[in-house]
Design a protein around this motif. Structure first.
Motif, PDB file in Angstrom:
ATOM      1  N   TYR A   1      -7.695 -66.630 -42.441  1.00 21.00           N
ATOM      2  CA  TYR A   1      -6.926 -66.802 -41.588  1.00 21.00           C
ATOM      3  C   TYR A   1      -6.184 -68.017 -41.627  1.00 21.00           C
ATOM      4  CZ  TYR A   1      -9.846 -63.817 -38.054  1.00 21.00           C
ATOM      5  OH  TYR A   1     -10.624 -62.227 -38.064  1.00 21.00           O
TER       6      TYR A   1
ATOM      7  N   LEU B   1      -4.609 -71.010 -40.248  1.00 16.46           N
ATOM      8  CA  LEU B   1      -4.249 -72.008 -38.545  1.00 16.46           C
ATOM      9  C   LEU B   1      -3.765 -73.013 -39.561  1.00 16.46           C
ATOM     10  CD1 LEU B   1      -7.185 -70.659 -36.146  1.00 16.46           C
ATOM     11  CD2 LEU B   1      -4.261 -70.225 -35.699  1.00 16.46           C
TER      12      LEU B   1
ATOM     13  N   SER C   1     -18.337 -61.921 -35.536  1.00 16.79           N
ATOM     14  CA  SER C   1     -17.530 -60.879 -35.352  1.00 16.79           C
ATOM     15  C   SER C   1     -16.436 -60.870 -36.325  1.00 16.79           C
ATOM     16  CB  SER C   1     -17.088 -62.029 -34.397  1.00 16.79           C
ATOM     17  OG  SER C   1     -17.217 -62.184 -32.958  1.00 16.79           O
TER      18      SER C   1
ATOM     19  N   ASN D   1     -15.572 -56.667 -36.167  1.00 16.69           N
ATOM     20  CA  ASN D   1     -13.910 -56.495 -35.951  1.00 16.69           C
ATOM     21  C   ASN D   1     -13.250 -55.215 -37.710  1.00 16.69           C
ATOM     22  OD1 ASN D   1     -13.748 -57.660 -33.437  1.00 16.69           O
ATOM     23  ND2 ASN D   1     -12.901 -59.403 -34.299  1.00 16.69           N
TER      24      ASN D   1
ATOM     25  N   ASP E   1     -22.949 -55.310 -30.086  1.00 20.16           N
ATOM     26  CA  ASP E   1     -22.802 -56.633 -30.684  1.00 20.16           C
ATOM     27  C   ASP E   1     -23.600 -57.400 -29.296  1.00 20.16           C
ATOM     28  OD1 ASP E   1     -21.454 -59.402 -30.859  1.00 20.16           O
ATOM     29  OD2 ASP E   1     -19.417 -58.937 -30.522  1.00 20.16           O
TER      30      ASP E   1
END
Ligand code: ADP
Ligand code: ADP
Length: 232
Positions: free
Chosen positions: A13, A15, A46, A50, A167
């Protein structure tokens, strides 16, 4: 053939500075297996779910589901694969409040072009299988937490998916109800369903055949659980 194979999967990711949520994951989920995933908060559980659930794509590496390479599919194609191959079970059940148990379970079948009569029959079979005979017409607010999760599990099974992704499925249930739901997952696995479950509770994870321990975005180790684990 594996239900799911991840090869050198990295998910980054961006950021400001890059965060490697998954950093070189190799993992095979054999058909008919029962796997738990454990790891501290922020370790990448997670993200892993995903990716396997075709909700997101890896930054590097490849993902195969039921032998099919899903790595570079378009959003539309991934939605199709998700509908056909993935059953999701959530901590919060995520049922449609205005629909009956039968309608909730039949909903995924609407998108597969199955006739209304066949959807109804399939939904009722699944509700029977998860122990909810007689509750077909109930709406979620007329059911207990454990019954709601059973509806959600029946819905997850509707398309006979390659894998059921759960989950924290017992996270909102008291411990006795949670144990009943775990017994149901074991039954479904005994019948040949492939299950992958994220949990932070050791005693829940021990219902699985093996535990994949995730740490800092990598598979730290895969632990085999003794097959004598099953109670009853
Ligand atoms: P877990 O489920 O084990 O708590 P996550 O997969 O949610 O871990 O997160 C792994 C790492 O990736 C964490 O550092 C988290 O902050 C980061 N992360 C997860 N999803 C995103 C996202 N959509 N955007 C940016 N960072 C994310
Ligand atoms: P869980 O309780 O399963 O660990 P999280 O609270 O870690 O879930 O994450 C919930 C959702 O938010 C996930 O879909 C994850 O990808 C996303 N997410 C997690 N961390 C971040 C982040 N730092 N920035 C943006 N999205 C994130």
């Amino acid at each position: 053939r594996d239900a799911v194979t991840l090869t050198d999967v990295r998910k980054t990711y961006f950021l400001g500075e890059p965060v490697h949520a998954l950093d070189g994951v190799n993992l095979s989920i054999p058909r008919g297996s029962y796997t738990a995933v454990m790891g501290p908060s922020g370790s990448g559980k997670s993200t892993l779910l995903n990716l396997i659930g075709c909700l997101d794509t890896p930054t590097e590496g490849t993902i195969h589901i039921n032998g099919r390479d899903v790595t570079d599919l378009s959003n539309t194609e991934r939605t199709t694969v998700r509908g056909q191959e993935i059953g999701f079970v959530f901590q919060t059940f995520n049922l449609m409040p205005r629909l009956t148990a039968r309608e909730n379970v039949a909903l995924p079948l609407v998108f597969q072009g199955i006739s209304r009569a066949d959807r109804r029959e399939r939904a009722d079979d699944l509700l029977y299988r998860v122990g909810l005979r007689g509750r077909e017409e109930h709406r979620p607010n007329e059911l207990s937490g454990g019954q709601r999760q059973r509806v959600a599990i029946a819905r997850a099974l509707a398309n006979d998916p390659a894998i059921i992704l759960a989950d924290e499925p017992t996270g909102n249930l008291d411990s006795e109800t949670g144990n009943q739901i775990m017994a149901l997952f074991e039954e479904l696995n005994d019948e040949g369903n492939t299950v992958l479950m994220v949990t932070h509770e050791r005693h829940i994870a021990e219902h699985a055949e093996r535990v994949v321990h995730i740490l800092d975005g990598t598979v730290e180790r895969v632990e085999k659980i003794d097959s004598q684990r099953r109670v009853e």
